[in-house]
Design a protein around this motif. Structure first.
Motif, short mmCIF file in Angstrom:
data_model
loop_
_atom_site.label_atom_id
_atom_site.label_comp_id
_atom_site.label_asym_id
_atom_site.label_seq_id
_atom_site.Cartn_x
_atom_site.Cartn_y
_atom_site.Cartn_z
N SER A 184 0.84 -1.19 0.00
CA SER A 184 0.00 0.00 0.00
C SER A 184 0.88 1.25 0.00
O SER A 184 2.02 1.22 0.48
N THR A 185 0.35 2.33 -0.53
CA THR A 185 1.09 3.60 -0.53
C THR A 185 0.87 4.38 0.76
O THR A 185 1.48 5.42 0.97
N GLU A 186 -0.01 3.87 1.63
CA GLU A 186 -0.25 4.52 2.93
C GLU A 186 1.01 4.47 3.78
O GLU A 186 1.72 3.46 3.79
N GLU A 187 1.30 5.54 4.50
CA GLU A 187 2.53 5.61 5.31
C GLU A 187 2.26 5.62 6.81
O GLU A 187 3.19 5.49 7.60
N SER A 188 1.01 5.77 7.21
CA SER A 188 0.67 5.79 8.63
C SER A 188 0.52 4.37 9.16
O SER A 188 -0.30 3.59 8.64
N LYS A 218 -3.09 3.72 10.39
CA LYS A 218 -4.04 3.52 9.30
C LYS A 218 -3.82 2.17 8.61
O LYS A 218 -4.77 1.49 8.21
N LEU A 219 -2.56 1.78 8.47
CA LEU A 219 -2.27 0.47 7.89
C LEU A 219 -2.81 -0.65 8.77
O LEU A 219 -3.35 -1.64 8.28
N GLU A 223 -5.39 -0.56 10.64
CA GLU A 223 -6.85 -0.62 10.51
C GLU A 223 -7.27 -1.56 9.38
O GLU A 223 -8.30 -2.23 9.47
N GLU A 269 -6.18 -6.53 0.05
CA GLU A 269 -5.92 -5.23 0.68
C GLU A 269 -5.18 -5.39 1.99
O GLU A 269 -4.31 -4.57 2.34
N ALA A 276 -1.39 -3.90 3.00
CA ALA A 276 -1.03 -3.22 4.25
C ALA A 276 0.14 -3.92 4.92
O ALA A 276 1.05 -3.27 5.47
N ALA A 321 3.31 -3.02 3.18
CA ALA A 321 3.66 -1.62 3.47
C ALA A 321 4.33 -1.52 4.83
O ALA A 321 5.32 -0.79 5.01
#
Length: 324
Positions: A178-182, A185-186, A188, A199, A203, A206
């Motif tokens: 994932s491109t999410e960095e938190s 949030k990952l 979750e 998905e 995460a 990531a």
């Protein structure tokens, strides 16, 4: 999956020992003899070294030799063969992987790896094959087919777009990070069983790429998930990260006799990859485990431990004169 991936000699950009090995007929004779244990005296860890050398050679002749290894009695080796065929990324291997997926009495760990390998190769022709096994009675197989289909479709959608930023890990993963960095949030997504497995894997990878102690500890929370496939992937990721903060969680998994063998096996290899001093007595103790795939994994992990704590240049076998 394999935590031996980072040990294999990388593909060179210029003429090298590996290029010479490809042109040397002795290379293939030696590797075939070792991988297929033609003498009956080859140790499992040497078969693994031969396998990863064949992966590095990366041609169809290597694929043919690897596929011949599916007759080996070791489920651990057979699963590793499938993993490597996927990492080679050549559609030539798909019919060979299909044969393994079709064998209903094959070890589920091996069938799962064959399905995952098709996802790694990411040829659209494999989607129809994988769809046949979405209702397979073995959950690890059906979940893997679901993941592999999602990955192939994702890869096809991304073809027209800019390439993703590569991480420090060279493996072809079952899902792109994932491109999410938190981290919060990952988590979750990662810890939510209602989310699509694809998905959740994104995460997971990531968190691997973030690589901090906080990310390592967040990953450990996933070991409570009901999916053995999911839990085994966490152990695989830990083996890639080689972060010592993961050792307590991995030891807990390996020493739990109630845990699924595919998860315990992956934890053993991860510990061998991390190779910190405290893992040695654990691996030595469980090398005689009554679950063969776990015992075999501990023995391979001990070879990895020795390699990581040695001055050996490469985790491969090449004929004399072809070594760097």
């Amino acid at each position: 999956m394999s935590n031996l991936e980072h040990l294999a000699i990388p593909e060179p950009d210029s003429p090298s020992a590996l290029d010479k090995a490809r042109e040397n007929p002795e290379t293939y004779t030696l590797l075939e003899d070792v991988l297929l244990n033609k003498s009956g005296k080859v140790q499992l860890h040497d078969q693994f070294r031969a396998l990863f050398t064949l992966k590095c050679l990366g041609n169809e002749r290597s694929i043919d030799i690897i596929a011949d290894g599916f007759s080996d009695p070791s489920a651990l080796l057979r699963h590793e063969l499938a993993y490597v065929l996927g990492q080679m990324g050549n559609p030539y291997a798909i019919p060979k992987l299909l044969k393994i997926l079709e064998i209903k009495d094959e070890d589920p760990m091996v069938r799962h790896e064959a399905a995952e390998a098709m996802g790694a190769i990411s040829d659209p022709s494999a989607i129809e094959i994988l769809e046949r096994y979405l209702d397979d009675p073995e959950k690890a197989v059906s979940e893997t087919c679901e993941l592999a289909i999602a990955k192939i479709k994702y890869d096809q959608e991304q073809k027209a777009e800019a390439p993703e930023v590569q991480s420090a890990y060279t493996s072809i993963d079952p899902a792109p990070p994932s491109t999410e960095e938190s981290i919060e949030k990952l988590k979750e997504v990662y810890l939510n069983p209602k989310k699509h497995l694809f998905e959740r894997y994104r995460a997971m990878f990531a968190l691997r790429n973030i690589g901090t102690t906080e990310a390592v500890l967040a990953l450990a929370e996933g070991f409570d998930d009901e999916s053995a496939l999911f839990r085994h992937e966490i152990a695989f990721v830990y083996g890639q990260m080689q972060h010592t903060a993961s050792v307590p969680a991995l030891i807990k998994v390996l020493t739990n006799a109630e845990e699924a063998p595919m998860v315990r096996h992956e934890a053993a290899e991860a510990l061998g990859s991390i190779a910190s001093p405290e893992v040695l007595p654990i691996l030595q103790k469980f090398r005689a485990d009554n679950v063969k795939v776990v015992a075999d994994s501990c023995n391979v992990a001990l070879d990895m431990y020795e390699y990581e704590n040695s001055e050996q240049f490469q985790y491969t076998i090449l004929p004399k004169g072809d070594k760097a």
